[in-house]
Write a protein that holds these residues in place. Structure first.
Motif, PDB file in Angstrom:
ATOM      1  N   LEU A  94       0.836  -1.208   0.000  1.00 24.34           N
ATOM      2  CA  LEU A  94       0.000   0.000   0.000  1.00 24.34           C
ATOM      3  C   LEU A  94       0.870   1.257   0.000  1.00 24.34           C
ATOM      4  O   LEU A  94       0.609   2.211  -0.757  1.00 24.34           O
ATOM      5  CB  LEU A  94      -0.912  -0.005   1.237  1.00 24.34           C
ATOM      6  N   ILE A  95       1.911   1.277   0.821  1.00 26.30           N
ATOM      7  CA  ILE A  95       2.810   2.431   0.901  1.00 26.30           C
ATOM      8  C   ILE A  95       3.551   2.619  -0.427  1.00 26.30           C
ATOM      9  O   ILE A  95       3.699   3.747  -0.916  1.00 26.30           O
ATOM     10  CB  ILE A  95       3.796   2.268   2.068  1.00 26.30           C
ATOM     11  N   LYS A  96       4.002   1.525  -1.018  1.00 25.76           N
ATOM     12  CA  LYS A  96       4.686   1.619  -2.314  1.00 25.76           C
ATOM     13  C   LYS A  96       3.760   2.192  -3.382  1.00 25.76           C
ATOM     14  O   LYS A  96       4.167   3.028  -4.199  1.00 25.76           O
ATOM     15  CB  LYS A  96       5.184   0.240  -2.737  1.00 25.76           C
ATOM     16  N   LEU A  97       2.508   1.751  -3.376  1.00 25.15           N
ATOM     17  CA  LEU A  97       1.546   2.246  -4.362  1.00 25.15           C
ATOM     18  C   LEU A  97       1.241   3.726  -4.137  1.00 25.15           C
ATOM     19  O   LEU A  97       1.063   4.488  -5.098  1.00 25.15           O
ATOM     20  CB  LEU A  97       0.252   1.424  -4.291  1.00 25.15           C
ATOM     21  N   ALA A  98       1.184   4.144  -2.878  1.00 18.66           N
ATOM     22  CA  ALA A  98       0.925   5.550  -2.566  1.00 18.66           C
ATOM     23  C   ALA A  98       2.149   6.406  -2.893  1.00 18.66           C
ATOM     24  O   ALA A  98       2.019   7.599  -3.213  1.00 18.66           O
ATOM     25  CB  ALA A  98       0.543   5.713  -1.100  1.00 18.66           C
ATOM     26  N   GLY A  99       3.332   5.812  -2.794  1.00 20.79           N
ATOM     27  CA  GLY A  99       4.560   6.524  -3.136  1.00 20.79           C
ATOM     28  C   GLY A  99       5.035   7.505  -2.094  1.00 20.79           C
ATOM     29  O   GLY A  99       5.945   8.297  -2.349  1.00 20.79           O
ATOM     30  N   VAL A 100       4.437   7.450  -0.901  1.00 27.65           N
ATOM     31  CA  VAL A 100       4.814   8.359   0.184  1.00 27.65           C
ATOM     32  C   VAL A 100       4.763   7.606   1.514  1.00 27.65           C
ATOM     33  O   VAL A 100       4.026   6.631   1.653  1.00 27.65           O
ATOM     34  CB  VAL A 100       3.844   9.566   0.272  1.00 27.65           C
ATOM     35  N   PRO A 101       5.551   8.049   2.501  1.00 28.84           N
ATOM     36  CA  PRO A 101       5.415   7.446   3.836  1.00 28.84           C
ATOM     37  C   PRO A 101       4.073   7.838   4.439  1.00 28.84           C
ATOM     38  O   PRO A 101       3.490   8.877   4.080  1.00 28.84           O
ATOM     39  CB  PRO A 101       6.578   8.054   4.620  1.00 28.84           C
ATOM     40  N   LEU A 102       3.590   7.010   5.350  1.00 29.02           N
ATOM     41  CA  LEU A 102       2.311   7.268   6.007  1.00 29.02           C
ATOM     42  C   LEU A 102       2.513   7.460   7.504  1.00 29.02           C
ATOM     43  O   LEU A 102       3.336   6.759   8.113  1.00 29.02           O
ATOM     44  CB  LEU A 102       1.347   6.092   5.804  1.00 29.02           C
ATOM     45  N   VAL A 103       1.791   8.386   8.097  1.00 30.34           N
ATOM     46  CA  VAL A 103       1.717   8.364   9.556  1.00 30.34           C
ATOM     47  C   VAL A 103       0.848   7.165   9.914  1.00 30.34           C
ATOM     48  O   VAL A 103      -0.024   6.768   9.132  1.00 30.34           O
ATOM     49  CB  VAL A 103       1.140   9.672  10.146  1.00 30.34           C
ATOM     50  N   GLY A 104       1.087   6.580  11.075  1.00 34.80           N
ATOM     51  CA  GLY A 104       0.343   5.363  11.389  1.00 34.80           C
ATOM     52  C   GLY A 104       0.058   5.146  12.850  1.00 34.80           C
ATOM     53  O   GLY A 104       0.399   4.087  13.399  1.00 34.80           O
ATOM     54  N   PRO A 105      -0.579   6.110  13.546  1.00 32.11           N
ATOM     55  CA  PRO A 105      -0.982   5.839  14.928  1.00 32.11           C
ATOM     56  C   PRO A 105      -2.072   4.781  14.953  1.00 32.11           C
ATOM     57  O   PRO A 105      -2.660   4.470  13.911  1.00 32.11           O
ATOM     58  CB  PRO A 105      -1.515   7.195  15.406  1.00 32.11           C
ATOM     59  N   SER A 106      -2.356   4.222  16.098  1.00 29.47           N
ATOM     60  CA  SER A 106      -3.398   3.201  16.183  1.00 29.47           C
ATOM     61  C   SER A 106      -4.732   3.785  15.711  1.00 29.47           C
ATOM     62  O   SER A 106      -5.064   4.936  15.990  1.00 29.47           O
ATOM     63  CB  SER A 106      -3.522   2.679  17.615  1.00 29.47           C
ATOM     64  N   ALA A 107      -5.485   2.971  14.981  1.00 29.95           N
ATOM     65  CA  ALA A 107      -6.719   3.435  14.332  1.00 29.95           C
ATOM     66  C   ALA A 107      -7.910   3.301  15.272  1.00 29.95           C
ATOM     67  O   ALA A 107      -8.818   2.492  15.059  1.00 29.95           O
ATOM     68  CB  ALA A 107      -6.950   2.642  13.043  1.00 29.95           C
ATOM     69  N   ASN A 108      -7.884   4.113  16.314  1.00 32.60           N
ATOM     70  CA  ASN A 108      -8.934   4.063  17.328  1.00 32.60           C
ATOM     71  C   ASN A 108      -9.117   5.449  17.943  1.00 32.60           C
ATOM     72  O   ASN A 108      -8.370   6.380  17.645  1.00 32.60           O
ATOM     73  CB  ASN A 108      -8.545   3.069  18.425  1.00 32.60           C
ATOM     74  N   THR A 109     -10.088   5.568  18.814  1.00 31.61           N
ATOM     75  CA  THR A 109     -10.255   6.796  19.582  1.00 31.61           C
ATOM     76  C   THR A 109      -9.087   6.923  20.555  1.00 31.61           C
ATOM     77  O   THR A 109      -8.739   5.957  21.237  1.00 31.61           O
ATOM     78  CB  THR A 109     -11.587   6.763  20.358  1.00 31.61           C
ATOM     79  N   SER A 110      -8.472   8.073  20.603  1.00 31.15           N
ATOM     80  CA  SER A 110      -7.259   8.271  21.397  1.00 31.15           C
ATOM     81  C   SER A 110      -7.473   7.917  22.860  1.00 31.15           C
ATOM     82  O   SER A 110      -8.478   8.282  23.471  1.00 31.15           O
ATOM     83  CB  SER A 110      -6.798   9.731  21.289  1.00 31.15           C
ATOM     84  N   GLY A 111      -6.494   7.183  23.419  1.00 25.50           N
ATOM     85  CA  GLY A 111      -6.529   6.813  24.825  1.00 25.50           C
ATOM     86  C   GLY A 111      -7.262   5.530  25.119  1.00 25.50           C
ATOM     87  O   GLY A 111      -7.161   4.989  26.221  1.00 25.50           O
ATOM     88  N   LYS A 112      -8.014   5.006  24.150  1.00 27.01           N
ATOM     89  CA  LYS A 112      -8.788   3.787  24.342  1.00 27.01           C
ATOM     90  C   LYS A 112      -7.977   2.574  23.885  1.00 27.01           C
ATOM     91  O   LYS A 112      -6.927   2.703  23.264  1.00 27.01           O
ATOM     92  CB  LYS A 112     -10.112   3.876  23.582  1.00 27.01           C
ATOM     93  N   PRO A 113      -8.449   1.345  24.172  1.00 24.96           N
ATOM     94  CA  PRO A 113      -7.714   0.152  23.729  1.00 24.96           C
ATOM     95  C   PRO A 113      -7.487   0.153  22.221  1.00 24.96           C
ATOM     96  O   PRO A 113      -8.384   0.480  21.438  1.00 24.96           O
ATOM     97  CB  PRO A 113      -8.634  -1.003  24.149  1.00 24.96           C
ATOM     98  N   SER A 114      -6.293  -0.212  21.821  1.00 22.90           N
ATOM     99  CA  SER A 114      -5.937  -0.202  20.405  1.00 22.90           C
ATOM    100  C   SER A 114      -6.697  -1.281  19.631  1.00 22.90           C
ATOM    101  O   SER A 114      -7.098  -2.294  20.198  1.00 22.90           O
ATOM    102  CB  SER A 114      -4.432  -0.408  20.251  1.00 22.90           C
ATOM    103  N   PRO A 115      -6.884  -1.090  18.301  1.00 22.05           N
ATOM    104  CA  PRO A 115      -7.651  -2.044  17.497  1.00 22.05           C
ATOM    105  C   PRO A 115      -6.767  -3.161  16.939  1.00 22.05           C
ATOM    106  O   PRO A 115      -5.726  -2.896  16.343  1.00 22.05           O
ATOM    107  CB  PRO A 115      -8.183  -1.174  16.355  1.00 22.05           C
ATOM    108  N   THR A 116      -7.183  -4.387  17.111  1.00 20.11           N
ATOM    109  CA  THR A 116      -6.418  -5.514  16.583  1.00 20.11           C
ATOM    110  C   THR A 116      -7.163  -6.228  15.456  1.00 20.11           C
ATOM    111  O   THR A 116      -6.654  -7.215  14.918  1.00 20.11           O
ATOM    112  CB  THR A 116      -6.090  -6.519  17.700  1.00 20.11           C
ATOM    113  N   THR A 117      -8.342  -5.738  15.079  1.00 20.99           N
ATOM    114  CA  THR A 117      -9.076  -6.250  13.920  1.00 20.99           C
ATOM    115  C   THR A 117      -9.676  -5.066  13.162  1.00 20.99           C
ATOM    116  O   THR A 117      -9.828  -3.972  13.716  1.00 20.99           O
ATOM    117  CB  THR A 117     -10.234  -7.186  14.333  1.00 20.99           C
ATOM    118  N   SER A 118     -10.052  -5.309  11.915  1.00 24.44           N
ATOM    119  CA  SER A 118     -10.701  -4.249  11.135  1.00 24.44           C
ATOM    120  C   SER A 118     -12.056  -3.892  11.738  1.00 24.44           C
ATOM    121  O   SER A 118     -12.510  -2.748  11.640  1.00 24.44           O
ATOM    122  CB  SER A 118     -10.860  -4.678   9.677  1.00 24.44           C
TER     123      SER A 118
END
Length: 343
Positions: free
Chosen positions: A127-151
């Protein structure tokens, strides 16, 4: 906004969204990350807004290969080559001093350093190669809550707020990456956040003592890396850590106070507590590895409002190996609070 779930054959479409400055969550072996073009400040600002994340909290820059890092760093720690050759791609984030103004300040939190990671997940590197740029990548959840381990966890938190999610099943590790500070070439590396690559692993590889920074950052302090806050990964339901010899006392305390309690533990303790508590989330084995993989999913499951729990009682493990990473996250989810009969 419609949030689309992308499959393997749709990575080009997801990459186009990222190029245009939209947000797409992506899988890694640790947790799911919230991707945005790291070179577009407005896209990165959306990440903070969507997550409700403090702007002083720096973001990890996720790359497809080491060449991407060289675009932003020219003064590498002398141990960098050995570390990268052994642990990239993988669950290890490296902090370097960057070239001045090479990355937007919104990415670095205004620091002269930045954190970089090359995940083991092949879909995300593609995905990053196709985008051609680095990505920021914090956990994809509401800040401070348990991190997501599934989509599904990501969809629960961010549905309607982001353009899409690249699905690749459950994360195999379940805790965020180890963060290693290599920003000072004259000093030994320091772990700022423990993870699956342990203090013991790194010390053995490098032939030097790699320290573990135990400093906890409070809300009014600026962290050098993500996940250093005193309270983090916390569900809405109160969490208490239970020492191994206190489970019988906890059982009595729950009954006497007529509490609806959840239990987050391995099979042995779960079996002991299942008939005396409202519900149990059981790790697959009585090991720190299983606990690490199941921690965030367990916290999320027991924090379900339909359960109406008063408290979550969580099992502790020795703080060695990956147990150090597990306890780091668990202590923060509980704001460092242990069970006592006076709770």
């Amino acid at each position: 906004m419609e949030t689309k779930v992308y499959q393997t054959d749709q990575l080009h479409e997801a990459a186009e969204k990222l190029k245009k400055g939209e947000l797409v969550a992506f899988p890694t072996e640790t947790v799911y990350g919230l991707g945005a073009n790291a070179l577009l400040p407005e896209a990165v600002k959306q990440v903070f807004a969507v997550k409700g994340r403090p702007s002083d909290n720096p973001l990890i820059v996720t790359v497809a290969d080491f060449t991407m890092v060289q675009d932003y760093v020219d003064n590498f720690h002398p141990l960098t080559k050995k570390i990268v050759e052994n642990y990239w791609p993988g669950p290890l984030t490296l902090i370097f001093t960057i070239k001045k103004n090479s990355l937007p300040s919104v990415v670095t939190g205004g620091l002269s350093t930045a954190a970089f990671r090359m995940p083991a997940n092949k879909k995300t590197r593609e995905l990053i190669k196709l985008a051609g740029v680095p990505l920021v990548g914090p956990s994809a959840n509401t800040s401070g809550k348990p991190s997501p381990t599934t989509s599904e966890h990501v969809y629960h938190d961010l549905k309607g707020k982001i353009a899409g999610i690249v699905d690749d099943g459950a994360a195999s590790i379940g805790l965020e990456s180890t963060v290693l500070d290599l920003s000072d070439s004259n000093k030994a590396p320091v772990i700022l956040r423990p993870g699956a690559i342990t203090q013991e692993d790194l010390s053995k590889l490098l032939g030097v003592t790699v320290a573990l920074d135990g400093h906890l950052i409070r809300e009014n302090e600026a962290p050098k890396a993500p996940g250093m806050k005193y309270k983090h990964y916390a569900p809405d339901t109160k969490v208490l850590l239970v020492k191994n010899n206190d489970w019988e006392k906890a059982k009595v305390w729950v009954k006497e106070n007529h509490l609806r309690a959840g239990v987050l533990a391995g099979p042995t303790i779960s079996e002991k507590m299942r008939y005396d508590t409202a519900c149990v989330f059981m790790y697959s084995k009585d090991t720190a590895e299983s606990a690490a993989k199941g921690l965030f999913a367990g916290l999320r499951a027991l924090d379900n409002k339909a359960l109406n729990l008063d408290v979550i009682l969580a099992e502790i493990y020795p703080e060695e190996g990956i147990g150090a990473a597990y306890m780091n996250r668990l202590k923060k989810s509980a704001s460092q609070h242990y069970f006592t009969p006076e709770n």
